[in-house]
Design a protein around this motif. Structure first.
Motif, PDB file in Angstrom:
ATOM      1  N   THR A 292      -0.693  -5.756  23.767  1.00 31.57           N
ATOM      2  CA  THR A 292       0.237  -4.687  23.401  1.00 31.57           C
ATOM      3  C   THR A 292      -0.473  -3.656  22.527  1.00 31.57           C
ATOM      4  O   THR A 292      -1.610  -3.864  22.079  1.00 31.57           O
ATOM      5  N   LEU A 293       0.238  -2.601  22.274  1.00 30.90           N
ATOM      6  CA  LEU A 293      -0.294  -1.489  21.479  1.00 30.90           C
ATOM      7  C   LEU A 293       0.750  -1.128  20.431  1.00 30.90           C
ATOM      8  O   LEU A 293       1.937  -1.022  20.749  1.00 30.90           O
ATOM      9  N   THR A 294       0.318  -0.982  19.175  1.00 31.00           N
ATOM     10  CA  THR A 294       1.238  -0.619  18.097  1.00 31.00           C
ATOM     11  C   THR A 294       0.946   0.800  17.626  1.00 31.00           C
ATOM     12  O   THR A 294      -0.212   1.155  17.370  1.00 31.00           O
ATOM     13  N   LEU A 295       2.023   1.596  17.515  1.00 31.40           N
ATOM     14  CA  LEU A 295       1.935   2.954  16.975  1.00 31.40           C
ATOM     15  C   LEU A 295       2.350   2.898  15.514  1.00 31.40           C
ATOM     16  O   LEU A 295       3.483   2.526  15.193  1.00 31.40           O
ATOM     17  N   ASN A 296       1.441   3.234  14.621  1.00 31.96           N
ATOM     18  CA  ASN A 296       1.684   3.153  13.180  1.00 31.96           C
ATOM     19  C   ASN A 296       1.972   4.536  12.596  1.00 31.96           C
ATOM     20  O   ASN A 296       1.324   5.530  12.969  1.00 31.96           O
ATOM     21  N   PRO A 297       2.903   4.632  11.620  1.00 35.52           N
ATOM     22  CA  PRO A 297       3.304   5.924  11.054  1.00 35.52           C
ATOM     23  C   PRO A 297       2.359   6.404   9.952  1.00 35.52           C
ATOM     24  O   PRO A 297       2.798   6.753   8.849  1.00 35.52           O
ATOM     25  N   TYR A 298       1.077   6.390  10.226  1.00 32.69           N
ATOM     26  CA  TYR A 298       0.105   6.899   9.251  1.00 32.69           C
ATOM     27  C   TYR A 298      -1.200   7.182   9.989  1.00 32.69           C
ATOM     28  O   TYR A 298      -1.445   6.688  11.095  1.00 32.69           O
ATOM     29  N   GLU A 299      -2.038   7.985   9.355  1.00 32.60           N
ATOM     30  CA  GLU A 299      -3.370   8.242   9.907  1.00 32.60           C
ATOM     31  C   GLU A 299      -4.292   8.597   8.748  1.00 32.60           C
ATOM     32  O   GLU A 299      -3.847   9.108   7.713  1.00 32.60           O
ATOM     33  N   THR A 300      -5.585   8.311   8.917  1.00 31.48           N
ATOM     34  CA  THR A 300      -6.574   8.552   7.867  1.00 31.48           C
ATOM     35  C   THR A 300      -7.529   9.653   8.309  1.00 31.48           C
ATOM     36  O   THR A 300      -8.085   9.600   9.412  1.00 31.48           O
ATOM     37  N   ASP A 301      -7.698  10.633   7.438  1.00 34.92           N
ATOM     38  CA  ASP A 301      -8.611  11.736   7.726  1.00 34.92           C
ATOM     39  C   ASP A 301     -10.034  11.206   7.715  1.00 34.92           C
ATOM     40  O   ASP A 301     -10.499  10.675   6.693  1.00 34.92           O
ATOM     41  N   SER A 302     -10.722  11.344   8.833  1.00 41.55           N
ATOM     42  CA  SER A 302     -12.069  10.784   8.955  1.00 41.55           C
ATOM     43  C   SER A 302     -13.071  11.494   8.062  1.00 41.55           C
ATOM     44  O   SER A 302     -14.124  10.937   7.736  1.00 41.55           O
ATOM     45  N   THR A 303     -12.761  12.734   7.653  1.00 42.86           N
ATOM     46  CA  THR A 303     -13.699  13.500   6.819  1.00 42.86           C
ATOM     47  C   THR A 303     -13.511  13.197   5.338  1.00 42.86           C
ATOM     48  O   THR A 303     -14.473  12.919   4.613  1.00 42.86           O
ATOM     49  N   THR A 304     -12.260  13.231   4.869  1.00 46.98           N
ATOM     50  CA  THR A 304     -11.999  13.042   3.438  1.00 46.98           C
ATOM     51  C   THR A 304     -11.614  11.615   3.085  1.00 46.98           C
ATOM     52  O   THR A 304     -11.655  11.234   1.911  1.00 46.98           O
ATOM     53  N   GLY A 305     -11.216  10.846   4.093  1.00 45.66           N
ATOM     54  CA  GLY A 305     -10.768   9.487   3.831  1.00 45.66           C
ATOM     55  C   GLY A 305      -9.360   9.411   3.303  1.00 45.66           C
ATOM     56  O   GLY A 305      -8.869   8.327   2.961  1.00 45.66           O
ATOM     57  N   THR A 306      -8.650  10.556   3.226  1.00 45.40           N
ATOM     58  CA  THR A 306      -7.277  10.587   2.722  1.00 45.40           C
ATOM     59  C   THR A 306      -6.326  10.038   3.777  1.00 45.40           C
ATOM     60  O   THR A 306      -6.419  10.391   4.952  1.00 45.40           O
ATOM     61  N   THR A 307      -5.407   9.193   3.336  1.00 50.21           N
ATOM     62  CA  THR A 307      -4.401   8.647   4.248  1.00 50.21           C
ATOM     63  C   THR A 307      -3.122   9.460   4.122  1.00 50.21           C
ATOM     64  O   THR A 307      -2.655   9.752   3.020  1.00 50.21           O
TER      65      THR A 307
END
Length: 678
Positions: A292-307
């Motif tokens: 299965t695949l889970t869609l999570n309500p967040y993402e992390t900026d790959s450049t700054t590391g900010t979530t």
């Protein structure tokens, strides 16, 4: 420029005779006129100057008449320009392609149409309405928001919030209510925030609708809003087992972002595609061990590391059901951002707002349900456009005919300042009405333009196809064929017809138009395309067409030529209509074309102020007036020189007489003393 009235001199004292006896030197206007001679030389000089000014007064009157002629031409020019502006829209097909839209159920859907919409009936079913994202406290907020401060929640410190990319700063002393108010007042966040006094819940809503509407914050903001307002993060969404791969190509939308998926893709492939758009959607995908695949309500900026966390629910549109995502609960379905979905004539599509567009048709969606939307020709709009055109035409031709037929009154010349000083303002205005009459009486240029306009109204469109109107086969190739005909000067407006803009009667109605509205309406209803071609057909644009030129196209071109002719003759003045007086000082209406501006004739005026030269006015009349200006200035200078000569001559005469008188007195005194001594 010298004022003639200022040229009379004063009395200068001094001067001496050969004998050394003081004497008075005479100067005109001193009040000592004829002191030596006993003659009223002031009156004589004034009379001689006034006689010399007669040709100048006549020239100034001729100049005023020429200027009035110029203004009347400019008035016609301005009226033709107004008519041309109206005719310009009558050249456009869009004027005759206006649509009316009706709905069988206005509580479900209403509509409007552009010229691109096709006439017909559309079956519309509204499956769901567009809505924005809504976030509500997971439990009531018990704190007093008006007194509780940011510092109370954040360990005595202020805080910087980040909502949908917008930064908001708060000090420790700011209240929680001010935090909500600031979020709302900063419209760039796209979020309104308020506390519901009935439930104690804090509500955040997006101002926009559609699947792309979301509320996204950084981790620090999420932590603060959670603590202050009991706002929680939405749950993740898990797909069905995708180990076997997708059965077919499909597309999904996550928070408004369209993502294309290909047949055979597994959970890992889909996760890679979803994560490619994480910075846009705010959602990250995670592959699980069970396929299965889970869609999570967040993402992390790959450049700054900010979530960055979503406060709003994940909006997923999976029309084919390829991912097998769980359905939202009844409560959540009222809070998740989503596009409107509607079906029109069997075709299902979406819109981010509840005002959807479909092939030139605008649908206003109000509730789920079905309705028939009918698009037809907006007959009223087309009738109004044609009526407005006829009214403007009638007003313009009526003005021109009035000026052409007006009698010239040669007994009334432009008033002089001396004449006006003995009259009331009402008498001055009435005099000028008479003096201005007939400025363009029987004018050949005006007559030629009127003939051209009247001929255009009789134009016959060649190549027009036949139409069926009220069961009869007709060819709508003239204005008369659609109910627009000239008024009969003898019998007046026909029964059942109207004459928009017409205020005159008799022979002054020659060439003016009347409308049989019923006939016009029937023609438009039967064949709006034919009516459109009658006005708008342009062979230069419709290459290969065998049809002739439409009425509006021909009239527009002829108006351009007429306006240019008038401009060459008299120039143009865009403000002329506002300069014309339509009421007298006592409030009565001025008949005809109105009262033109006027200047009282004064040969002693300062011509440098009166004659304003316009280097751009190269019109025929403008050049004539300019020539008169130069001639008047020369004449005024000659009169000034003549007056000075008269003054000098009379001054010399008075001085000679005074000298003779002095010498006579001296001799008399000598003879008197000699006789006494003997």
């Amino acid at each position: 420029m010298t004022y003639i009235g200022a040229l009379s001199g004063g009395y200068s004292g001094g001067g001496s005779s050969a004998s050394g006896i003081n004497q008075a030197t005479y100067t005109l206007g001193s009040g000592l006129s004829g002191l030596a001679s006993g003659v009223d030389t002031d009156s004589i000089v004034n009379a001689m100057v006034q006689a010399a000014q007669v040709p100048l007064v006549q020239l100034l009157q001729q100049r005023q008449i020429l200027q009035w002629q110029e203004m009347r031409y400019q008035q016609v020019n301005a009226s033709l320009t107004q008519l041309q502006n109206t005719v310009q829209s009558m050249q456009l097909q869009s004027t005759f392609m206006a649509h009316s839209v009706t709905s069988s159920n206005t509580s479900v859907v209403t509509g409007s149409a552009t010229t691109l919409a096709a006439n017909g009936t559309y079956s519309v079913t509204v499956n769901r309405l567009a809505q924005g994202a809504t976030v509500v406290s997971t439990s009531p907020v018990t704190a007093n928001l008006s007194t509780e401060t940011v510092g109370d929640v954040n360990g005595g410190n202020g805080i910087t919030l980040n909502i949908n990319g917008q930064t908001l700063q708060f000090s420790a002393s700011d209240t929680l209510q001010s935090v909500l108010s600031s979020i709302t007042s900063n419209t760039a966040t796209g979020v309104s925030a308020f506390a519901d006094p009935n439930t104690g819940s804090v509500v955040l809503q997006t101002s926009s609708t559609g699947g792309a509407a979301k509320i996204q914050v950084d981790s620090q903001t999420y932590a603060f809003l959670s603590a202050a307002f009991n706002l929680g993060q939405p749950q993740s969404l898990t797909t069905k087992d995708l180990s076997a791969g997708l059965a077919q190509n499909t597309t999904i939308q996550i928070n408004g972002q369209t993502i294309t998926l290909q047949a055979g893709w597994t959970a890992a492939d889909i996760a890679a595609a979803v994560n490619q758009y994480s910075s846009t959607t705010g959602v990250s995908a995670q592959v699980n061990g069970d396929g299965t695949l889970t869609l999570n309500p967040y993402e992390t900026d790959s450049t700054t590391g900010t979530t960055y966390d979503l406060l709003s629910l994940i909006s997923v549109d999976d029309p084919s059901g390829a991912l097998g995502l769980p359905s939202y609960s009844a409560t959540d379905s009222q809070r998740v951002a989503q596009n409107a979905e509607y079906t029109i004539n069997g075709y299902t599509t979406t819109s981010p707002t509840n005002q959807a567009t479909y092939n030139g048709l605008t649908l206003n969606l109000y509730s789920t349900g079905s309705a028939n939307v009918t698009v037809g020709t907006d007959v009223d709009s087309i009738v109004n456009a044609i009526t407005n055109f006829v009214q403007q035409y009638n007003q313009t031709l009526q003005l021109m005919q009035g000026l052409y037929n007006e009698q010239r009154n040669y007994d009334y010349q432009p008033l002089t300042a001396q004449q006006a000083s003995q009259m009331t303002q009402d008498q001055i205005e009435k005099w000028n009405e008479q003096a201005q009459s007939g400025m363009l009486a029987n004018d050949p240029l005006l007559g030629s333009i009127m003939d051209t306009l009247e001929n255009d109204m009789q134009l016959q469109l060649s190549g027009q196809t036949q139409s069926t109107v009220n069961g009869q086969t007709v060819t709508l190739n003239t204005l008369a064929s659609i109910g627009i005909t000239p008024i009969d000067p003898l019998t007046g407006v026909s029964s059942g017809a109207t004459a928009p803009g017409v205020t005159t009667t008799g022979w002054n109605t020659y060439g003016l138009l009347q409308i049989d509205t019923d006939q016009l309406r029937a023609a438009i209803q039967a064949d709006p395309q034919a009516v459109m071609r009658l006005f708008t057909n342009n062979p230069q644009i419709s290459s290969g067409s065998s049809m002739g030129t439409g009425v509006a196209v021909q009239l527009y071109n002829d108006l351009s030529n007429s306006i240019q002719q008038l401009t060459d003759e008299a120039g143009s003045n865009p403000n002329i209509l506002s300069e014309i007086q339509t009421q007298t000082s006592n409030g009565t209406t001025i008949s005809g074309a109105g009262l033109l501006p006027y200047t009282l004739i004064d040969p002693n005026a300062d011509f440098s102020t009166l004659f304003g030269s316009d280097s751009l006015d190269i019109s025929f009349l403008g050049q004539q007036i300019s020539g008169m200006d130069s001639e008047a200035e020369d004449m005024q200078q000659q009169i000034s020189d003549l007056q000075q000569r008269y003054q000098n001559e009379f001054s010399q005469m008075e001085q000679a007489i005074a000298q003779l008188s002095t010498q006579s007195s001296y001799l008399s005194s000598l003879f008197g003393s000699s006789s006494s001594s003997s």
